[in-house]
Design a protein around this motif. Structure first.
Motif, PDB file in Angstrom:
ATOM      1  N   VAL A   1       0.888  -1.162   0.000  1.00 25.40           N
ATOM      2  CA  VAL A   1       0.000   0.000   0.000  1.00 25.40           C
ATOM      3  C   VAL A   1       0.926   1.212   0.000  1.00 25.40           C
TER       4      VAL A   1
ATOM      5  N   ASP B   1       0.399   7.498  -3.850  1.00 23.60           N
ATOM      6  CA  ASP B   1       0.137   7.575  -5.291  1.00 23.60           C
ATOM      7  C   ASP B   1       0.993   8.687  -5.900  1.00 23.60           C
TER       8      ASP B   1
ATOM      9  N   HIS C   1      -2.712  -0.602  -8.982  1.00 21.86           N
ATOM     10  CA  HIS C   1      -3.785  -0.459  -7.997  1.00 21.86           C
ATOM     11  C   HIS C   1      -4.857  -1.528  -8.182  1.00 21.86           C
ATOM     12  N   GLY C   2      -5.098  -2.271  -7.121  1.00 23.16           N
ATOM     13  CA  GLY C   2      -6.120  -3.304  -7.151  1.00 23.16           C
ATOM     14  C   GLY C   2      -5.655  -4.629  -7.712  1.00 23.16           C
TER      15      GLY C   2
ATOM     16  N   TYR D   1      -2.183  -1.485  -3.456  1.00 22.95           N
ATOM     17  CA  TYR D   1      -3.061  -0.316  -3.543  1.00 22.95           C
ATOM     18  C   TYR D   1      -2.241   0.960  -3.487  1.00 22.95           C
TER      19      TYR D   1
ATOM     20  N   PHE E   1      -2.635   5.071  -2.454  1.00 19.61           N
ATOM     21  CA  PHE E   1      -3.500   6.004  -1.742  1.00 19.61           C
ATOM     22  C   PHE E   1      -3.040   7.435  -2.022  1.00 19.61           C
TER      23      PHE E   1
ATOM     24  N   LEU F   1      -7.569   0.924   3.334  1.00 19.20           N
ATOM     25  CA  LEU F   1      -7.114  -0.071   2.370  1.00 19.20           C
ATOM     26  C   LEU F   1      -6.301  -1.180   3.044  1.00 19.20           C
ATOM     27  N   THR F   2      -5.456  -0.766   3.992  1.00 22.52           N
ATOM     28  CA  THR F   2      -4.640  -1.755   4.698  1.00 22.52           C
ATOM     29  C   THR F   2      -5.502  -2.647   5.568  1.00 22.52           C
TER      30      THR F   2
ATOM     31  N   LEU G   1      -7.137  -5.328   3.599  1.00 23.67           N
ATOM     32  CA  LEU G   1      -6.216  -6.409   3.245  1.00 23.67           C
ATOM     33  C   LEU G   1      -5.959  -7.347   4.421  1.00 23.67           C
TER      34      LEU G   1
ATOM     35  N   LYS H   1      -7.604 -12.290  -0.444  1.00 19.54           N
ATOM     36  CA  LYS H   1      -7.283 -11.141  -1.289  1.00 19.54           C
ATOM     37  C   LYS H   1      -5.816 -10.759  -1.144  1.00 19.54           C
TER      38      LYS H   1
ATOM     39  N   LEU I   1      -3.171 -10.711  -4.314  1.00 18.40           N
ATOM     40  CA  LEU I   1      -2.386  -9.543  -4.714  1.00 18.40           C
ATOM     41  C   LEU I   1      -0.893  -9.827  -4.612  1.00 18.40           C
TER      42      LEU I   1
END
Length: 371
Positions: free
Chosen positions: A291, A294, A304-305, A309, A311, A322-323, A326, A332, A336
């Motif tokens: 993560v 951005d 991303h995704g 991810y 941010f 987001l973290t 996960l 998931k 990833l």
């Protein structure tokens, strides 16, 4: 005829540029290239690795920012080696190295810009523009760096983008329990890691604050910050002042960082600016989702995704959310991580990076020979 290639770099500490240079110097095709490394200021742990791989290492011993005697020694060393091509890395080596290479009559001169550098002042860019006149190419790892220097008057046509590389992990991942045992920390159900030099560029204050938010949301988790640097004491003070001492643990520089990283569930990168993060690449090769902020350099690595991810810079709510998602979804996180490992292997292989440099070196030397 083998081409003599000479890399010039300020130090051989275990930083990102130093690791990339060492991998390149040690893996050039020995039948086609003779590999030399000149260390401008002082050596470090990478020297032994280079020598063990048959790379010729030379130490100049520059003292302070301005050292005319070091410049003289560097010119003498280049005249002694007589390289066909010099490749300099980072600002000090780019400055001293290119000037010395020109004075020593080196046919081809390449500079290396590895990061977006907002710390540079007007006179740094003035030197960069001046030395561009004697530079055959500037190698970088990211289009973000090309765009940054383009705004400073260095046209994109001078640059060659060759991504960083990462060596695939071949060792079994350590367990979370072993990670905490080695670090002598109380065990937690999940661990988020951040690895790198402790300075403002890396955005550690945001990570510390978010670690406390994450701990409140998830409870059984902590942030392990691995690395050292000039901001250590200020960051510790900030952590304690914000009440995050239980959530964020500083473990200092670790020689076994790559092994310890394999025990992370998620990697965090909150950098304000980057060229191309070696730590993210290493996490990808280990199958660990990231993560990350951005920013242009991180966008080159994290899809991303798909592999992790991104941010928005400064959006700590997004980083935490987001973290947390996960950490709550093992399937998931595994998916990833697997996709990140596959991307690292396919697009950032050592062979591809070395061959790209070899082709560039050979072509530039051949062009100069024709003239």
């Amino acid at each position: 005829m083998r081409l003599k290639i000479c890399q010039i770099i300020p130090t051989l500490v275990q930083g990102g540029a130093e690791k990339q240079m060492s991998l390149l110097a040690a893996n050039l095709d020995r039948e086609k290239f003779e590999s030399h490394v000149i260390v401008l200021t002082y050596s470090g742990p990478l020297e032994d690795e280079l020598r063990s791989q048959g790379v010729n290492v030379h130490i100049v011993g520059k003292r302070g920012k301005l050292d005319p005697t070091a410049l003289s020694r560097l010119i003498r060393k280049l005249r002694e080696i007589k390289p066909h091509l010099v490749h300099t890395w980072l600002f000090a080596a780019n400055s001293y190295g290119r000037f010395a290479a020109r004075r020593a009559g080196v046919p081809v001169i390449i500079a290396g810009e590895r990061c977006v550098d907002p710390w540079k002042q007007w006179w740094h860019f003035a030197i960069d523009r001046k030395l561009l006149k004697i530079t055959d190419r500037i190698v970088t790892n990211s289009n973000a760096v090309v765009d940054f220097y383009g705004r400073q008057g260095l046209a994109s046509s001078h640059f060659k983008v060759i991504p960083n590389t990462v060596i695939p992990n071949t060792q079994p991942r350590i367990t979370r329990e072993e990670l905490f045992q080695r670090l002598k920390l109380p065990p937690r159900g999940k661990v988020v890691g951040a690895v790198g030099r402790l300075w403002k560029q890396k955005g550690y204050r945001d990570l510390i604050w978010s670690s406390e938010l994450l701990r409140v949301a998830y409870q059984d988790v902590c942030l392990v910050i691995m690395g050292d640097g000039p901001e250590r004491e200020k960051l510790l003070e900030y952590r304690d002042h914000t009440g995050a001492s239980d959530a964020a643990r500083f473990v200092g520089h670790r020689n076994d960082a790559a092994e310890l990283m394999s025990g992370f569930d998620v990697l965090w990168n909150g950098s304000l600016y980057e060229g191309q993060s070696n730590t993210i690449l290493e996490a990808m090769s280990l199958g660990i989702p990231t993560v990350a902020s951005d920013i242009p350099g991180n966008r080159d690595l994290v899809v991303h995704g798909e592999t992790g991810y991104l941010f928005p810079l400064g959006d700590l709510d997004a980083l935490t959310r987001l973290t947390n998602a996960l950490l709550l979804d093992d399937a998931k996180r595994k998916q990833l991580g697997q996709q990140a490992a596959r991307r690292a292997e396919e697009q950032f292989s050592l062979n591809a990076t070395v061959r790209a440099h070899e082709t560039l070196y050979s072509n530039l030397v051949a062009q100069k020979t024709k003239h």
